[in-house]
Enzyme design. Sequence first.
Site, short mmCIF file in Angstrom:
data_model
loop_
_atom_site.label_atom_id
_atom_site.label_comp_id
_atom_site.label_asym_id
_atom_site.label_seq_id
_atom_site.Cartn_x
_atom_site.Cartn_y
_atom_site.Cartn_z
N ASP A 10 11.31 -4.19 -5.60
CA ASP A 10 10.73 -4.30 -4.24
C ASP A 10 11.34 -5.47 -3.48
OD1 ASP A 10 8.75 -2.14 -4.34
OD2 ASP A 10 7.86 -3.33 -5.94
N LYS A 66 -3.29 4.57 -5.18
CA LYS A 66 -2.26 3.90 -4.36
C LYS A 66 -0.86 4.26 -4.86
CE LYS A 66 0.69 0.31 -4.05
NZ LYS A 66 1.65 -0.11 -5.06
N ASP A 103 14.69 -11.29 -4.67
CA ASP A 103 14.46 -11.60 -3.25
C ASP A 103 13.31 -12.59 -3.04
OD1 ASP A 103 12.43 -9.66 -4.00
OD2 ASP A 103 11.92 -9.65 -1.87
N ASP A 120 15.84 -6.78 -9.59
CA ASP A 120 14.46 -6.64 -9.16
C ASP A 120 14.40 -5.36 -8.29
OD1 ASP A 120 11.79 -7.31 -8.19
OD2 ASP A 120 12.81 -7.92 -6.34
C1 XBP Z 1 6.79 -6.59 -6.17
C2 XBP Z 1 5.36 -6.56 -6.31
C3 XBP Z 1 4.67 -5.33 -6.62
C4 XBP Z 1 4.38 -4.33 -5.52
C5 XBP Z 1 3.25 -3.43 -5.92
O1 XBP Z 1 7.41 -6.30 -7.38
O2 XBP Z 1 4.72 -7.59 -6.27
O3 XBP Z 1 3.45 -5.78 -7.11
O4 XBP Z 1 3.98 -5.00 -4.33
O5 XBP Z 1 3.52 -2.74 -7.09
P1 XBP Z 1 9.00 -6.59 -7.65
P2 XBP Z 1 2.34 -2.14 -8.01
O6 XBP Z 1 9.55 -7.41 -6.52
O7 XBP Z 1 9.03 -7.34 -8.97
O8 XBP Z 1 9.67 -5.25 -7.77
O9 XBP Z 1 1.21 -1.80 -7.11
O10 XBP Z 1 2.94 -0.94 -8.68
O11 XBP Z 1 1.94 -3.21 -9.00
#
Ligand code: XBP
Length: 233
Positions: free
Chosen positions: A10, A79, A176, A8
Amino acid sequence: MLKAVIFDVDGTLAETEEVHREAFNIVFKQAGVGWFWSPEQYRELLKVTGGKERIRHYAQTESMTDISDEDIASLHRLKTMRYAELLPHAATLRPGVERLIDECLSRSIRLAIATTTTEVNVDALDRAVGGALRLERFESVVGGITVPEKKPDPKVYQVALEKLGLNPDEAIAIEDAEAGVTAARGAGLRCLASPSFYTIEHDLSKATAVIESLADRGDGKPVTVDYLEMLAD
Ligand code: XBP
């Protein structure tokens, strides 16, 4: 036998959600919509995965029913640009990430990414950390543009497995968040979970194992390929 690790992004590779939050707030201010997402609010809003989906959900809670899909797409595009500008000032990889990637590469374990975030954000992260992710060595990066069905839907992991040409028992996911663990498990994968700043209170009990970080499983030892191979349902 373990053949691949699917990461993953983020919260797993880096604590990027604060940067996403800041980017959303800058764009909301510039657009004059009068919104500001505090860290407490954002913790709740993260239950809605995907930036566009999060904006749509928030507009609905604010009774802003006349916001169009084009308005949302435009806010989200801005954004994404702002996020890439902010990232070099804020991003570092979480402890143990770089070491594990290097070990995987040296042991011919294949690498992939399954994320709900926009694919260009993964490139931006690699650039922001000076190429430390070794993104060019990842065989596939599957994100929110390729797969519009956001986690906890398992689709993003299913597509990553298809691209690798592997069965679920030949790979492991690293996550996470609760939605990510649910997505990985829904695709039949083993899943190692390590909570991040925004997911510390998530229920990660569906994961195969939960650890503090990739640098410290909780007993001072890092996550190694041998450890990942040992993890079984
Ligand atoms: C985490 C998310 C993402 C980001 C925003 O994604 O929920 O939506 O907060 O990204 P992951 P975008 O943990 O799967 O990496 O604004 O590009 O959608």
